[in-house]
Design a protein around this motif. Structure first.
Motif, PDB file in Angstrom:
ATOM      1  N   ARG A 146       0.457   7.245  -0.110  1.00 58.81           N
ATOM      2  CA  ARG A 146       0.985   6.097   0.636  1.00 58.81           C
ATOM      3  C   ARG A 146       0.139   5.783   1.861  1.00 58.81           C
ATOM      4  NH1 ARG A 146       6.899   6.186   3.342  1.00 58.81           N
ATOM      5  NH2 ARG A 146       5.825   7.104   5.086  1.00 58.81           N
ATOM      6  N   LYS A 147      -0.309   6.789   2.572  1.00 59.13           N
ATOM      7  CA  LYS A 147      -1.098   6.547   3.785  1.00 59.13           C
ATOM      8  C   LYS A 147      -2.393   5.814   3.443  1.00 59.13           C
ATOM      9  CE  LYS A 147      -3.239   8.696   7.809  1.00 59.13           C
ATOM     10  NZ  LYS A 147      -3.831   7.451   8.114  1.00 59.13           N
ATOM     11  N   TRP A 148      -3.035   6.205   2.348  1.00 55.43           N
ATOM     12  CA  TRP A 148      -4.278   5.545   1.957  1.00 55.43           C
ATOM     13  C   TRP A 148      -4.028   4.063   1.667  1.00 55.43           C
ATOM     14  CZ3 TRP A 148      -6.722   2.941  -1.979  1.00 55.43           C
ATOM     15  CH2 TRP A 148      -8.108   2.939  -1.951  1.00 55.43           C
ATOM     16  N   ALA A 149      -2.971   3.781   0.914  1.00 54.42           N
ATOM     17  CA  ALA A 149      -2.641   2.389   0.584  1.00 54.42           C
ATOM     18  C   ALA A 149      -2.291   1.605   1.844  1.00 54.42           C
ATOM     19  CB  ALA A 149      -1.486   2.350  -0.415  1.00 54.42           C
ATOM     20  N   CYS A 150      -1.523   2.213   2.735  1.00 51.76           N
ATOM     21  CA  CYS A 150      -1.119   1.530   3.974  1.00 51.76           C
ATOM     22  C   CYS A 150      -2.307   1.286   4.896  1.00 51.76           C
ATOM     23  CB  CYS A 150      -0.038   2.336   4.689  1.00 51.76           C
ATOM     24  SG  CYS A 150       1.578   2.242   3.878  1.00 51.76           S
ATOM     25  N   ASP A 151      -3.228   2.247   4.997  1.00 54.63           N
ATOM     26  CA  ASP A 151      -4.423   2.043   5.821  1.00 54.63           C
ATOM     27  C   ASP A 151      -5.229   0.851   5.320  1.00 54.63           C
ATOM     28  OD1 ASP A 151      -3.833   4.179   7.465  1.00 54.63           O
ATOM     29  OD2 ASP A 151      -5.308   5.539   6.578  1.00 54.63           O
ATOM     30  N   LEU A 152      -5.341   0.743   4.022  1.00 52.84           N
ATOM     31  CA  LEU A 152      -6.069  -0.376   3.439  1.00 52.84           C
ATOM     32  C   LEU A 152      -5.423  -1.709   3.823  1.00 52.84           C
ATOM     33  CD1 LEU A 152      -8.240  -1.497   1.527  1.00 52.84           C
ATOM     34  CD2 LEU A 152      -6.620  -1.167  -0.337  1.00 52.84           C
ATOM     35  N   VAL A 153      -4.122  -1.810   3.625  1.00 52.80           N
ATOM     36  CA  VAL A 153      -3.417  -3.059   3.938  1.00 52.80           C
ATOM     37  C   VAL A 153      -3.475  -3.351   5.432  1.00 52.80           C
ATOM     38  CG1 VAL A 153      -1.162  -4.205   3.944  1.00 52.80           C
ATOM     39  CG2 VAL A 153      -1.907  -2.923   1.939  1.00 52.80           C
TER      40      VAL A 153
END
Length: 169
Positions: A146-153
Motif C-alpha cells: 500500500r505504501k508504494w502505491a500511495c507514494d506513487l499517487v
C-alpha cells in the motif's frame, strides 16, 4: 508537452526516492527453535513469486482496460479505497510509464513479504531501475504494498490521493 514531462519526472522521483528505503539484508534469528525457523524459511522459499507473477499484479493495477472491481486485490487494502486505482491508472497513462518487474524476487526478513526491482520505462528516457518494491502475500495472492502505491499517487497526482493513503501504515 511540459505538463506530461513534469508528471513523468514526478513519477520517476516518487519511485526513485520513496521506494529505495525497503528492508534488505540478512536477518538471522537467534532463537533456539531452529526446526520452526527452518520450516518457515523453507515454506517461504517454495512460495516465492517470480518476476512474472508480480508483473501481472502490477500491470493489472494500472491497466485502464481492467475494471476497478477486478483490481481491488492487487494492492494491500485496495478494497478500502477503489479510487486509488483510478489515480494509479491516471498516473501511468498520463506519464506514458510502464513497469517491468525484474528477477530476482527476494524474500524479506518478514514472512510473506517479497522485494523486487522494477524498471520504470517512460517514453524518450532510459529505463530507471527502482529497488526494493514490496509485494505482500495475503490470502494466496501477491499484492503491491500500500505504501508504494500511495507514494506513487501522492507524488504524481496529489489532488487525487485517497484517504487510505493518509492513514498510518
Amino acid at each position: 508537452m511540459r505538463k506530461v514531462s513534469l508528471k513523468a519526472l514526478a513519477l520517476a522521483t516518487a519511485l526513485g526516492a520513496g521506494l529505495t528505503l525497503s528492508a534488505c539484508g540478512d536477518d538471522e534469528s537467534d532463537t533456539p527453535d531452529t526446526t520452526t525457523s527452518t520450516t518457515t524459511t523453507s515454506s517461504q522459499a517454495q512460495a516465492a513469486p517470480t518476476a512474472a507473477d508480480l508483473q501481472t499484479v502490477l500491470a493489472r493495477a494500472v491497466d485502464p482496460n481492467v475494471p476497478t472491481d477486478q483490481k481491488l486485490d492487487t494492492v494491500m487494502g485496495g478494497q478500502e479505497a477503489p479510487e486509488l486505482f483510478d489515480a494509479l491508472t491516471k498516473a501511468s497513462v498520463d506519464s506514458g510509464a510502464t513497469f517491468e518487474v525484474k528477477e530476482p524476487v527476494l524474500p524479506s526478513a518478514l514472512p510473506g513479504i517479497y522485494t523486487a526491482s522494477v524498471n520504470l520505462i517512460m517514453p524518450d528516457r532510459e529505463p530507471q531501475l527502482i529497488s526494493g518494491v514490496e509485494f505482500v502475500q495475503q490470502d494466496g495472492k501477491y499484492k503491491l504494498d500500500r505504501k508504494w502505491a500511495c507514494d506513487l499517487v501522492t507524488n504524481v497526482v496529489p489532488d487525487q490521493v485517497p484517504p487510505m493513503c493518509n492513514q498510518a501504515l
